[in-house]
Design a protein around this motif. Structure first.
Motif, PDB file in Angstrom:
ATOM      1  N   SER A 192       1.780   1.060  58.702  1.00 21.83           N
ATOM      2  CA  SER A 192       0.476   1.639  59.021  1.00 21.83           C
ATOM      3  C   SER A 192       0.520   3.125  58.692  1.00 21.83           C
ATOM      4  N   VAL A 193      -0.107   3.512  57.599  1.00 24.02           N
ATOM      5  CA  VAL A 193       0.018   4.872  57.081  1.00 24.02           C
ATOM      6  C   VAL A 193      -1.183   5.708  57.503  1.00 24.02           C
ATOM      7  N   ALA A 194      -0.922   6.763  58.264  1.00 22.52           N
ATOM      8  CA  ALA A 194      -1.994   7.652  58.694  1.00 22.52           C
ATOM      9  C   ALA A 194      -2.231   8.768  57.701  1.00 22.52           C
ATOM     10  N   GLY A 195      -1.252   9.081  56.917  1.00 17.51           N
ATOM     11  CA  GLY A 195      -1.369  10.171  55.963  1.00 17.51           C
ATOM     12  C   GLY A 195      -0.129  10.218  55.113  1.00 17.51           C
ATOM     13  N   SER A 196      -0.062  11.218  54.247  1.00 20.67           N
ATOM     14  CA  SER A 196       1.123  11.322  53.402  1.00 20.67           C
ATOM     15  C   SER A 196       1.288  12.752  52.931  1.00 20.67           C
ATOM     16  N   VAL A 197       2.510  13.032  52.464  1.00 23.21           N
ATOM     17  CA  VAL A 197       2.845  14.339  51.919  1.00 23.21           C
ATOM     18  C   VAL A 197       3.771  14.114  50.734  1.00 23.21           C
ATOM     19  N   ALA A 198       3.680  14.983  49.730  1.00 25.55           N
ATOM     20  CA  ALA A 198       4.504  14.833  48.530  1.00 25.55           C
ATOM     21  C   ALA A 198       4.940  16.199  48.053  1.00 25.55           C
ATOM     22  N   TRP A 199       6.021  16.212  47.277  1.00 21.45           N
ATOM     23  CA  TRP A 199       6.489  17.473  46.716  1.00 21.45           C
ATOM     24  C   TRP A 199       7.224  17.221  45.409  1.00 21.45           C
ATOM     25  N   GLY A 200       7.305  18.279  44.616  1.00 21.77           N
ATOM     26  CA  GLY A 200       8.056  18.271  43.371  1.00 21.77           C
ATOM     27  C   GLY A 200       8.499  19.691  43.071  1.00 21.77           C
ATOM     28  N   ILE A 201       9.563  19.830  42.295  1.00 23.77           N
ATOM     29  CA  ILE A 201      10.123  21.161  42.035  1.00 23.77           C
ATOM     30  C   ILE A 201      10.350  21.379  40.544  1.00 23.77           C
ATOM     31  N   THR A 202      10.500  22.625  40.185  1.00 26.14           N
ATOM     32  CA  THR A 202      11.054  23.015  38.886  1.00 26.14           C
ATOM     33  C   THR A 202      12.055  24.125  39.150  1.00 26.14           C
ATOM     34  N   ASN A 203      12.953  24.348  38.217  1.00 29.71           N
ATOM     35  CA  ASN A 203      13.899  25.435  38.358  1.00 29.71           C
ATOM     36  C   ASN A 203      13.164  26.767  38.193  1.00 29.71           C
ATOM     37  N   ALA A 204      13.450  27.711  39.070  1.00 32.47           N
ATOM     38  CA  ALA A 204      12.756  29.001  39.039  1.00 32.47           C
ATOM     39  C   ALA A 204      13.317  29.959  38.002  1.00 32.47           C
ATOM     40  N   ALA A 205      14.377  29.564  37.299  1.00 27.95           N
ATOM     41  CA  ALA A 205      15.018  30.434  36.305  1.00 27.95           C
ATOM     42  C   ALA A 205      15.345  31.800  36.910  1.00 27.95           C
ATOM     43  N   ALA A 206      15.757  31.777  38.163  1.00 28.86           N
ATOM     44  CA  ALA A 206      16.063  33.029  38.871  1.00 28.86           C
ATOM     45  C   ALA A 206      17.512  33.435  38.642  1.00 28.86           C
ATOM     46  N   HIS A 207      17.753  34.731  38.793  1.00 24.29           N
ATOM     47  CA  HIS A 207      19.113  35.268  38.724  1.00 24.29           C
ATOM     48  C   HIS A 207      19.723  35.119  40.111  1.00 24.29           C
ATOM     49  N   HIS A 208      20.265  33.939  40.397  1.00 24.34           N
ATOM     50  CA  HIS A 208      20.737  33.680  41.756  1.00 24.34           C
ATOM     51  C   HIS A 208      22.244  33.515  41.846  1.00 24.34           C
ATOM     52  N   VAL A 209      22.939  33.539  40.730  1.00 30.61           N
ATOM     53  CA  VAL A 209      24.402  33.521  40.736  1.00 30.61           C
ATOM     54  C   VAL A 209      24.874  34.705  39.910  1.00 30.61           C
ATOM     55  N   GLU A 210      25.658  35.568  40.526  1.00 30.48           N
ATOM     56  CA  GLU A 210      26.116  36.777  39.856  1.00 30.48           C
ATOM     57  C   GLU A 210      27.531  36.604  39.296  1.00 30.48           C
ATOM     58  N   VAL A 211      27.804  37.337  38.247  1.00 27.95           N
ATOM     59  CA  VAL A 211      29.164  37.472  37.722  1.00 27.95           C
ATOM     60  C   VAL A 211      29.626  38.878  38.066  1.00 27.95           C
TER      61      VAL A 211
END
Length: 884
Positions: A246-265
């Protein structure tokens, strides 16, 4: 732990359990069944012992994994997690271990590898191992290489580095459409992640249903094999009765890579010019957190705001997120941890101090498109230049999400064009035109360098661009363009201007199999080809002191002459998927099991199917999943993967979605219980969709005997005809109507512990076999059930083709031994248990002839009423079957 497993006609698993930990156990178990070799290979990569499986080819990975402390990092993240998250991880790991022992690791590649139970931290290690090369640090190594060796007098370094900033083909597509622009009035979330094509695929379709009244959920989406939950792409039915249907509602999501500088050398005070002294500064390691709480929290999301709150705990990789719910809210946000670095371009002397405060989620009022482009606030609708009257991407302050340096230029723009040109409201069906679009918006700029070329080939390419530059598999012009682009890439890579980039990169030679491609000049040139050809300022000093520069027109014409001399044909003649296998050396066996499927598109098209420009025409990366989440009706949603749900070559669901994927298609999401079939997780019952053949035996001169999952509707006429014969009195269904027979076996079909099979002899229906777990049947009250017992009922419906086989007088002489072998085909079956009516002498004689030992007479309440039965037993050893 107790859980129920169902599958649909594509073999996609639907796992149901009464608690979250039991559900995690079940997800782990079925993942081991479907993807045993894949997840064991990834697990060994995480544990720095991949060489045990891959030999010398795995040694480079193990050296890298040890240097970056993947196993230690995974343990630290696990130990720092909340108790509930650790319990969830442990349950999943236990399920994987049980599923591997139940047959998941029964593949030749693992025959020489001793079984080791999964540790609670192992799923984290798998996630780290599959993402450590997915982040941006390889690009930093390349930029550092360029900075050290390519010096352009009078030009700022950042401008030089920008020559290679466009990573063609990276990342993914995702878009969301507000309900004001859909046929249903509810939002749509759609997209497709782009990764390296793997066989089996890097994503696993799954549905997870928790029936715990205190916290029920019903979530379907794409899981990482070896990692619990569905963290990247999912559609959840919400409401108190969601898990019950018995479904009262729903939610969905999807992502893409943000191409962020998140790992440093970083060099940490060592010689900053020595690549051997560099190390990674990785938020997942520095924080002892990869976002496990978010993985689990997303399963409990009921609204778009819940999804945003869960992603607030996300760490790595940094993603752009689009989420919507059935109330109509659509949100856009960036999730993850991004170091607050002032210089994102090159190795740094020390890690950044702290992390960027990311913008709050933004409401989407029309459309949102994320395709790894540089975030830029779009022009007002009346000025954006897009055709049509469809929705516009009007999210404000997009620049605040600019967290990196390398963004692709064309796919997001093309998706926005398509949506803006809509002539009718959007629906799940209309999204196919987006998923399948093959227009290359970058082709015109490249072909413009042939403006002065009067050759027939140049005329063809200019005409192809004028017609839209669609990279179709059946196009000879698209093939010419791609051959020319590759030839041009190689010419520019060999140009003296770029000669300095061919010098050794200075990285650890032992890591060459992993990092060598990072410094491949043709690959880098192919990604930045448009920038390089447009850079009239790219002038360097030659060995003799004379200036060196690239002549774009001359190089373009020379490359076209080379391409025009090559073999002709269509793009699809050479553009076929080239996936990587779980273990080096087995790729041939895996790819040989896949039906060939040419694909349209290239790196720059929305229908992304490509590789390293200038390297090969095959596609080694592309859409590894597609989805359209319909917030009006989850049953209206669509999804798909390359290949199939089962990772074992030769199985029914190894590549049964491949042709649909190659055509840029999707399949409907199936959630109705009456369209699923129950699966026995003990290994005693053979499972399949309605009507599917699950067993076959060639009986020599007597023909072929096959067993098929009973189809309650399609087979009801045959069964009703059999059961209404006088000789069927002991079966107890002589008074049933045809529809009552169908309803009875539809109920049996819904039970994971009871299966019914229609047996055919040379294609003719001859027998019904009912097999069941005795511990879940009334007979359990009558005898001592032993582990591995399988109960059975036979009904011989007809004599079959005995006349055609001449020498056979009694069909049971052929069918009896065949059915005995069929019932022992389940690896978990140790003993067959019969309980025919004590008065049914014919049945007792048949069982004795098959080797059964008569047992005690018992009385119990059966489904048809009180029953006096004679027990009969046959062990696997007595049947001569041996150990499976």
């Amino acid at each position: 732990m107790d859980f129920d497993l169902f599958r649909d006609d594509l073999g996609i698993p639907h796992v149901r359990a009464a608690s979250e930990t039991a559900l995690a156990y079940g997800q782990g178990w079925v993942t081991a069944q479907d993807r045993g070799l894949q997840i064991e290979a990834d697990r060994m990569r995480a544990e720095e012992r991949y060489a045990e499986l891959a030999g010398a080819a795995g040694a480079a990975w193990d050296r890298f994994a040890a240097r970056e402390r993947l196993a230690d990092t995974a343990r630290a993240i696990h130990d720092a997690a909340a108790p509930a998250d650790r319990a969830w991880l442990a349950a999943y790991a236990d399920g994987v271990s049980a599923g591997l022992l139940a047959g998941g690791r029964d593949v030749p590649e693992l025959a020489g590898v001793p079984h080791r139970p999964w540790e609670p931290w192992t799923p984290i290690g798998v996630f780290l191992a599959t993402h450590v090369l997915f982040n941006g640090f390889p690009a930093i190594l390349w930029r550092a290489h360029v900075a050290r060796h390519l010096h352009v007098p009078g030009v700022p370094l950042e401008r030089v580095l920008g020559l290679f900033a466009a990573e063609a083909g990276s990342g993914s597509n995702a878009w969301a459409v507000h309900g004001a622009f859909t046929a249903s009035g509810s939002p749509l979330v759609a997209g497709d992640p782009h990764r390296t094509l793997e066989l089996p695929g890097p994503y696993q379709q799954v549905r997870l249903v928790c029936t715990d009244p205190a916290a029920p959920y019903d979530v379907l989406g794409f899981a990482f094999p070896g990692v619990p939950g569905v963290p990247h792409f999912a559609h959840a039915a919400s409401g108190p009765g969601a898990a019950a249907g018995s479904v009262a509602g729903s939610v969905a999501w999807g992502i893409t890579n943000a191409a962020a500088h998140h790992v440093e050398v970083v060099s940490d005070g060592a010689d900053s010019a020595d690549p051997g002294a560099w190390r990674l500064s990785w938020p997942a390691r520095e924080l002892s957190d990869v976002g496990v709480a978010a993985w689990r929290g997303l399963l409990h999301a009921r609204t778009a705001r819940d999804v945003a709150d869960a992603f607030a705990g996300w760490v790595d990789p940094v993603n752009r997120v689009l989420t919507a719910d059935s109330t109509g809210e659509v949100l856009s946000l960036t999730a993850g941890r991004v170091p607050a670095a002032t210089d994102r371009a090159l190795p740094a002397p020390k890690p950044a101090d702290g992390y960027v405060t990311l913008p709050a989620p933004t409401r989407v009022t029309q459309v949102a498109v994320d395709a790894n482009e540089r975030p830029v606030t779009q022009a007002p609708a009346e000025l954006d230049g897009r055709p049509g009257y469809g929705p516009r991407d009007v999210r404000p302050d997009r620049e605040a999400h600019d967290l990196g340096w390398s963004y692709v230029p064309h796919r997001a723009e093309r998706i926005r064009q398509i949506l803006a040109a809509a002539e009718r409201p959007e629906s799940p069906g209309t999204q196919a035109r987006v998923h399948g679009d093959t227009r290359d918006l970058g082709a015109a700029a490249l072909v413009a360098h042939l403006a002065g070329d009067a050759s027939a080939a140049a005329v063809r390419l200019r005409a192809w661009v004028a017609e839209g530059a669609h990279v179709e598999a059946g196009s000879a012009d698209a093939a010419l363009y791609m051959r020319w682009r590759d030839a041009l890439t190689h010419r520019i890579a060999r140009h003296p201007v770029l000669a300095p980039l061919h010098v050794p990169h200075g990285q650890d030679p032992a890591l060459e199999p992993l990092l060598g491609a990072v410094f491949d000049v043709p690959t880098a040139v192919g990604a930045g080809l448009a920038h390089l050809l447009a850079a009239d300022w790219l002038v360097v000093d030659g060995p003799d002191g004379q200036p060196l520069r690239i002549d774009p027109a001359a190089e373009a014409s020379a490359a076209l002459a080379e391409a025009a001399d090559q073999a002709s044909g269509t793009w699809g003649d050479v553009h076929v998927p080239a996936p990587v296998a779980p273990v080096p050396g087995v790729a041939g066996a895996y790819t040989a099991a896949v039906r060939p499927a040419p694909v349209s598109g290239n790196n720059e098209t929305v229908r992304c199917t490509g590789g390293s420009p200038g390297m090969a025409p095959t596609a080694y990366r592309g859409s590894v999943a597609r989805y359209v989440w319909d917030l009006a009706d989850r049953a209206g949603s669509r999804w798909g993967v390359p290949y199939g749900a089962d990772g074992r070559p030769g199985t029914a669901h190894f590549d049964d979605q491949h042709a649909t994927w190659a055509a840029a298609g999707t399949v409907p999401v199936v959630t109705d219980l009456d369209r699923l079939y129950a699966v026995d997780t003990t290994g005693r019952l053979l499972n399949g969709a309605r009507g599917a053949q699950v067993w076959r035996r060639d009986v020599g001169p007597h023909g072929v005997v096959t067993a098929h999952m009973l189809d309650p509707e399609a087979d009801a006429d045959v069964l009703h005809r059999w059961f209404t014969q006088p000789r069927a009195a002991f079966w107890g269904m002589g008074e049933h109507t045809r529809d009552e027979v169908a309803a009875t076996y539809a109920f049996v079909e819904s039970l994971p512990t009871h299966h019914a099979y229609l047996v055919r002899w040379d294609g003719e229906p001859v027998a019904l076999v009912q097999a069941y777990h005795p511990e879940h049947d009334p007979v359990a009250a009558a005898y001592d059930v032993a582990p591995g017992d399988l109960g059975l009922h036979f009904f011989l419906g007809g004599r079959g083709p005995v006349a055609r086989h001449g020498a056979v007088q009694d069909p049971w002489a052929v069918l009896g031994p065949a059915l005995r072998d069929f019932l022992f085909a389940g690896a978990g079956t140790r003993r067959l248990v019969g309980e025919p009516d004590a008065r049914n002498e014919k049945a007792l004689r048949r069982m004795a002839a098959l080797g059964f030992t008569a047992g005690e007479e018992v009385f119990f309440e059966s489904a048809q009423g009180p029953k006096t039965a004679r027990m009969a037993y046959l062990t696997r050893e007595e049947a001569g079957r041996g150990t499976p």
